[in-house]
Write a protein that holds these residues in place. Sequence first.
Motif, PDB file in Angstrom:
ATOM      1  N   LEU A  52      14.520  47.837 -16.628  1.00 31.02           N
ATOM      2  CA  LEU A  52      13.494  47.214 -17.452  1.00 31.02           C
ATOM      3  C   LEU A  52      12.885  46.016 -16.746  1.00 31.02           C
ATOM      4  O   LEU A  52      13.542  45.347 -15.956  1.00 31.02           O
ATOM      5  N   SER A  53      11.642  45.725 -17.085  1.00 30.61           N
ATOM      6  CA  SER A  53      10.983  44.521 -16.606  1.00 30.61           C
ATOM      7  C   SER A  53      11.049  43.492 -17.725  1.00 30.61           C
ATOM      8  O   SER A  53      10.654  43.774 -18.855  1.00 30.61           O
ATOM      9  N   TYR A  54      11.547  42.285 -17.433  1.00 28.23           N
ATOM     10  CA  TYR A  54      11.738  41.285 -18.473  1.00 28.23           C
ATOM     11  C   TYR A  54      11.777  39.901 -17.844  1.00 28.23           C
ATOM     12  O   TYR A  54      11.945  39.747 -16.635  1.00 28.23           O
ATOM     13  N   SER A  55      11.620  38.884 -18.695  1.00 23.76           N
ATOM     14  CA  SER A  55      11.712  37.503 -18.232  1.00 23.76           C
ATOM     15  C   SER A  55      13.064  36.926 -18.636  1.00 23.76           C
ATOM     16  O   SER A  55      13.624  37.276 -19.668  1.00 23.76           O
ATOM     17  N   LYS A  56      13.578  36.037 -17.799  1.00 23.40           N
ATOM     18  CA  LYS A  56      14.828  35.355 -18.091  1.00 23.40           C
ATOM     19  C   LYS A  56      14.576  34.247 -19.115  1.00 23.40           C
ATOM     20  O   LYS A  56      13.476  33.720 -19.225  1.00 23.40           O
ATOM     21  N   THR A  57      15.609  33.893 -19.867  1.00 26.07           N
ATOM     22  CA  THR A  57      15.517  32.789 -20.820  1.00 26.07           C
ATOM     23  C   THR A  57      16.741  31.895 -20.665  1.00 26.07           C
ATOM     24  O   THR A  57      17.672  32.217 -19.917  1.00 26.07           O
ATOM     25  N   ALA A  58      16.739  30.790 -21.400  1.00 32.90           N
ATOM     26  CA  ALA A  58      17.861  29.853 -21.347  1.00 32.90           C
ATOM     27  C   ALA A  58      18.972  30.222 -22.321  1.00 32.90           C
ATOM     28  O   ALA A  58      20.027  29.584 -22.329  1.00 32.90           O
ATOM     29  N   TYR A  59      18.753  31.239 -23.125  1.00 35.45           N
ATOM     30  CA  TYR A  59      19.779  31.635 -24.090  1.00 35.45           C
ATOM     31  C   TYR A  59      21.067  32.044 -23.369  1.00 35.45           C
ATOM     32  O   TYR A  59      21.056  32.903 -22.486  1.00 35.45           O
ATOM     33  N   GLY A  60      22.177  31.424 -23.754  1.00 39.80           N
ATOM     34  CA  GLY A  60      23.475  31.793 -23.210  1.00 39.80           C
ATOM     35  C   GLY A  60      23.726  31.333 -21.795  1.00 39.80           C
ATOM     36  O   GLY A  60      24.682  31.799 -21.154  1.00 39.80           O
ATOM     37  N   LYS A  61      22.899  30.404 -21.293  1.00 49.01           N
ATOM     38  CA  LYS A  61      23.108  29.923 -19.938  1.00 49.01           C
ATOM     39  C   LYS A  61      24.489  29.293 -19.822  1.00 49.01           C
ATOM     40  O   LYS A  61      24.900  28.490 -20.644  1.00 49.01           O
ATOM     41  N   GLY A  62      25.233  29.685 -18.819  1.00 47.58           N
ATOM     42  CA  GLY A  62      26.570  29.158 -18.619  1.00 47.58           C
ATOM     43  C   GLY A  62      27.667  30.016 -19.212  1.00 47.58           C
ATOM     44  O   GLY A  62      28.851  29.795 -18.936  1.00 47.58           O
ATOM     45  N   GLU A  63      27.308  31.014 -20.014  1.00 46.05           N
ATOM     46  CA  GLU A  63      28.311  31.910 -20.585  1.00 46.05           C
ATOM     47  C   GLU A  63      28.833  32.873 -19.513  1.00 46.05           C
ATOM     48  O   GLU A  63      28.100  33.261 -18.603  1.00 46.05           O
ATOM     49  N   THR A  64      30.079  33.266 -19.640  1.00 44.41           N
ATOM     50  CA  THR A  64      30.660  34.276 -18.761  1.00 44.41           C
ATOM     51  C   THR A  64      30.470  35.638 -19.402  1.00 44.41           C
ATOM     52  O   THR A  64      30.967  35.895 -20.504  1.00 44.41           O
ATOM     53  N   LEU A  65      29.752  36.509 -18.738  1.00 39.03           N
ATOM     54  CA  LEU A  65      29.437  37.817 -19.304  1.00 39.03           C
ATOM     55  C   LEU A  65      30.668  38.714 -19.374  1.00 39.03           C
ATOM     56  O   LEU A  65      31.524  38.702 -18.490  1.00 39.03           O
ATOM     57  N   THR A  66      30.728  39.512 -20.426  1.00 40.69           N
ATOM     58  CA  THR A  66      31.711  40.589 -20.499  1.00 40.69           C
ATOM     59  C   THR A  66      31.293  41.672 -19.509  1.00 40.69           C
ATOM     60  O   THR A  66      30.108  41.989 -19.410  1.00 40.69           O
ATOM     61  N   PRO A  67      32.225  42.257 -18.750  1.00 44.45           N
ATOM     62  CA  PRO A  67      31.851  43.311 -17.796  1.00 44.45           C
ATOM     63  C   PRO A  67      31.075  44.441 -18.465  1.00 44.45           C
ATOM     64  O   PRO A  67      31.394  44.855 -19.586  1.00 44.45           O
ATOM     65  N   GLU A  68      30.074  44.918 -17.773  1.00 46.49           N
ATOM     66  CA  GLU A  68      29.196  45.934 -18.341  1.00 46.49           C
ATOM     67  C   GLU A  68      29.958  47.179 -18.778  1.00 46.49           C
ATOM     68  O   GLU A  68      29.661  47.769 -19.820  1.00 46.49           O
ATOM     69  N   ASP A  69      30.953  47.595 -17.996  1.00 50.01           N
ATOM     70  CA  ASP A  69      31.654  48.824 -18.351  1.00 50.01           C
ATOM     71  C   ASP A  69      32.495  48.663 -19.614  1.00 50.01           C
ATOM     72  O   ASP A  69      32.788  49.647 -20.299  1.00 50.01           O
ATOM     73  N   VAL A  70      32.881  47.449 -19.959  1.00 46.84           N
ATOM     74  CA  VAL A  70      33.584  47.218 -21.225  1.00 46.84           C
ATOM     75  C   VAL A  70      32.593  47.283 -22.386  1.00 46.84           C
ATOM     76  O   VAL A  70      32.836  47.933 -23.405  1.00 46.84           O
TER      77      VAL A  70
END
Length: 317
Positions: A52-70
Motif C-alpha cells: 500500500l501507499s500511505y503516509s507515516k504519522t506520529a501515532y504510536g511512535k516509540g511503541e515496540t511492534l508485535t511481530p507480523e507473523d503473530v
Amino acid sequence: MIIRTKNSSQLTEADVTPEKIYKARRHFMAQSGMGLSALALGLPGLAQANALSYSKTAYGKGETLTPEDVVTSYNNFYELGTGKDDPVKNAHQLKTDNWEIEIAGEAEKTGTFPLAELVKQQQIEERIYRLRCVEAWSMVIPWVGFSLADMLKQFKPTSKAKYVEFTSIMDTKNLSGQRNRFSTIDWPYVEGLRMDEAMHSLSFMATGLYGKTLPNQNGAPIRLVVPWKYGFKSIKSIVKIRFTDQQPKTTWNLLAPNEYGFFANVNPTVDHPRWSQGSERRLPTSFFNVRRMKTQMFNGYEEVASLYKGMDLQKFY
C-alpha cells in the motif's frame, strides 16, 4: 479462550504462547506468497505487490511492534472458526472481490458503494495502535487506513444520527464459522459506536497492516479499529454502516450482557466476571518471558476521557 490473571511467579502453560501460534506462522508464510486480500480493493497491481501507499504519522511512535507473523496468525474471527489459528487456516473462505458497503439510516447520502471508490476519497496513513483483547492479551499493530470520521462525513449524517451501527459479512455458503450449527452467535456480527466516539480522531478504518493489504484473517478488506476499547468492538469485514437514533443491539452484548457491555472501554478497575482486567499479556510470550504488564485506563488513550465525563464507568462498562 479464557485467560485468568495470575501473579507473574505463578507460571503455567496458559501463560505461554500456544504452540498453535508457531505452527500457524508456517501456514501464514505459505499463504503470504499468494497475496491474501490483494484484490480486496480492486486496485491495479495489488495482486502482485500486495503493498500500500500511505503516509507515516506520529501515532504510536516509540511503541515496540508485535511481530507480523503473530498478528496474522493469532486471531479472533468467529466467522472463520473459534480457535485462535482457525482464521489463518480458513482465510481462503473469505471472498473479498468487488467488495461493497451499504450506507443506510439517518444520512443525506445513502446507498451501496464500491469500497474502491470510498477508499480513493480518503487520506491513507499508518497508525500504530495498541490492541487490548477482552481476554487479557494485547498486541501493538501498525494499521494502514484512514480516519473513520472523514469517511462518515462524506455521507452527511443528519442531526437524528446518534449512533453508528456496523455489520460484518454474512456468507454461510463459504464461512465455516457461520455454518457451525453449534454456534451461539446470531449472525451477522454487529457492533456500534456512539456518534461522538465514531467521530473522535482516534477512530480508524483499516485496510492494511505492516504496509500491506489487510489479510483475510485480520478482517479484510476493511475493518474498524477503536484502540481505547476492547478488541471485539473493532468489527471486521464490514459490509454495512447504518446511522441511527437508537443504540445498536450488538452481538456480544446480546449474547452475554453481564460480560460484554456496549461501551467496552478498556478499564482495569472493572473485571470480567471470570477474570481480572488489571493486567495483560503482551504477545508474543514464552515460558521464560511472559511479558505481563498493567492494563491502562482507556488502553492508555486518555484523550478520549472527555467523551465519558459524568458517566459511571463501573455501570456503563
